[in-house]
Design a protein around this motif. Structure first.
Motif, short mmCIF file in Angstrom:
data_model
loop_
_atom_site.label_atom_id
_atom_site.label_comp_id
_atom_site.label_asym_id
_atom_site.label_seq_id
_atom_site.Cartn_x
_atom_site.Cartn_y
_atom_site.Cartn_z
N HIS A 23 41.06 -19.85 32.89
CA HIS A 23 39.94 -19.60 31.99
C HIS A 23 40.33 -18.65 30.85
O HIS A 23 41.33 -17.93 30.94
N PHE A 24 39.54 -18.66 29.81
CA PHE A 24 39.73 -17.77 28.67
C PHE A 24 38.78 -16.58 28.81
O PHE A 24 37.71 -16.71 29.43
N VAL A 44 43.17 -12.14 36.53
CA VAL A 44 42.63 -13.06 37.54
C VAL A 44 41.99 -14.26 36.86
O VAL A 44 42.14 -15.41 37.32
N LEU A 45 41.27 -14.03 35.76
CA LEU A 45 40.63 -15.13 35.04
C LEU A 45 41.69 -16.07 34.46
O LEU A 45 41.53 -17.30 34.50
N LEU A 60 34.79 -19.72 28.97
CA LEU A 60 34.98 -18.47 28.24
C LEU A 60 34.18 -17.40 28.95
O LEU A 60 32.96 -17.46 29.03
N ILE A 61 34.90 -16.40 29.48
CA ILE A 61 34.28 -15.35 30.31
C ILE A 61 34.32 -14.01 29.58
O ILE A 61 35.32 -13.67 28.95
N ASP A 108 30.25 -18.48 29.05
CA ASP A 108 29.92 -19.30 30.22
C ASP A 108 29.71 -18.44 31.47
O ASP A 108 29.26 -18.94 32.50
N GLY A 109 30.06 -17.18 31.40
CA GLY A 109 29.92 -16.27 32.53
C GLY A 109 30.40 -14.90 32.13
O GLY A 109 31.02 -14.70 31.08
N ALA A 110 30.11 -13.91 32.98
CA ALA A 110 30.57 -12.54 32.72
C ALA A 110 30.84 -11.84 34.04
O ALA A 110 30.13 -12.08 35.04
N ILE A 111 31.87 -11.01 34.05
CA ILE A 111 32.18 -10.21 35.23
C ILE A 111 32.42 -8.77 34.81
O ILE A 111 32.65 -8.47 33.64
N SER A 112 32.37 -7.88 35.79
CA SER A 112 32.70 -6.48 35.55
C SER A 112 33.10 -5.86 36.87
O SER A 112 32.53 -6.18 37.92
#
Length: 275
Positions: free
Chosen positions: A72-73, A66-67, A52-53, A114-118
């Motif tokens: 991934h969710f 892309v996720l 879960l991102i 579980d992770g994060a992007i920006s």
């Protein structure tokens, strides 16, 4: 060329027209996709394990796409309702929430992601559009609440465009002050077009090491940490003679494709005083 964040608040800049441009301009889509894929790669998530991102500044859902493609969710946050409306029209699988990152992401429970992007969002927190908006405070609130909602040892990868070294240093300091380990990594630092800055952070992993940047074969990888600026493969200016420093600077400019005068025995010498 003026920067978008200098034109006013993001919720006004990213209006209906700008939101539609993001999903119709092939160049914008290509660049956003490349940076999203790179951010996802730097997360280094375990394979064959859906995660879960959190997508910060998710916009119209290009990063979320892309996720999804990688199995991934995701949950996205963005201040622009117009951008979120486009994401909903595109029927993205992720959930989206309208929120101001400068107010933090405290709406999520601790240890949720579980992770994060920006991609291309973090620099907006450094602008003040009113007397109530303090970049120092907004960044600290953002990073402290982000740290809270991340699982321990998870990673956060934030691509952004700093307008100065001082702004980049401020962002890293506020992130580490909130508890994160890590710093800035620069892909292709000598290229004006391909150069991209990523803030790579780890939540609670004291042994975390920065990943390898792209384009570092020329010996010029840039890594910024909380308390110092390190240029790997280069010697500190204070340890060089004047001529050595000038020669090194000219060599770097040549690699950047700039026209530089030929080296000679006079290179680096001080000019004599005029009569």
């Amino acid at each position: 060329m003026p920067r978008p964040e200098d034109s006013g608040p993001p919720e006004l800049f990213y209006n209906i027209d700008e939101a539609k441009k993001y999903t119709s301009n092939s160049r914008i889509i290509e660049v956003q996709q490349q940076m999203s894929e790179r951010a996802f790669e730097l997360l280094a998530l375990p394979e064959d394990c859906p995660a879960l991102i959190l997508d910060l500044g998710c916009g119209s859902g290009l990063s979320g796409e892309v996720l999804e493609e990688n199995g991934h969710f995701w949950v996205g946050c963005d201040i622009s309702q117009a951008m979120l409306d486009v994401a909903l029209e595109r029927e993205m699988e992720g959930d989206v929430i309208q929120s101001d990152l400068g107010q933090g992401v405290g709406m999520f429970r601790p240890g949720m992601f579980d992770g994060a992007i920006s991609v291309s969002a973090l620099q907006w927190l450094c602008n003040s559009n009113s007397s109530a908006e303090n970049p120092f405070r907004r960044l600290f609130i953002f990073f402290t609440t982000l740290y809270s909602c991340m699982k321990r040892n998870s990673k956060v990868v934030l691509q952004f465009y700093p307008d100065s070294p001082q702004q980049a240093e401020l962002i890293v300091k506020q992130a580490t002050r909130a508890g994160f380990n890590g710093g800035l990594m620069v892909d292709f630092p000598n290229s004006s077009k391909a150069k991209k800055v990523y803030l790579v952070l780890s939540c609670g992993d004291a042994t975390f090491q920065m990943p390898k940047a792209l384009g570092e074969d020329d010996g010029s990888q840039c890594v910024y940490t909380a308390n110092e600026r390190v240029r790997q493969g280069r010697v500190n200016k204070k340890t060089l003679t004047r001529k050595q420093w000038v020669l090194k600077k000219k060599d770097r400019m040549r690699r950047q494709g700039k026209q530089v005068a030929n080296d000679s025995k006079y290179t680096g010498r001080k000019r004599s005083k005029k009569f």
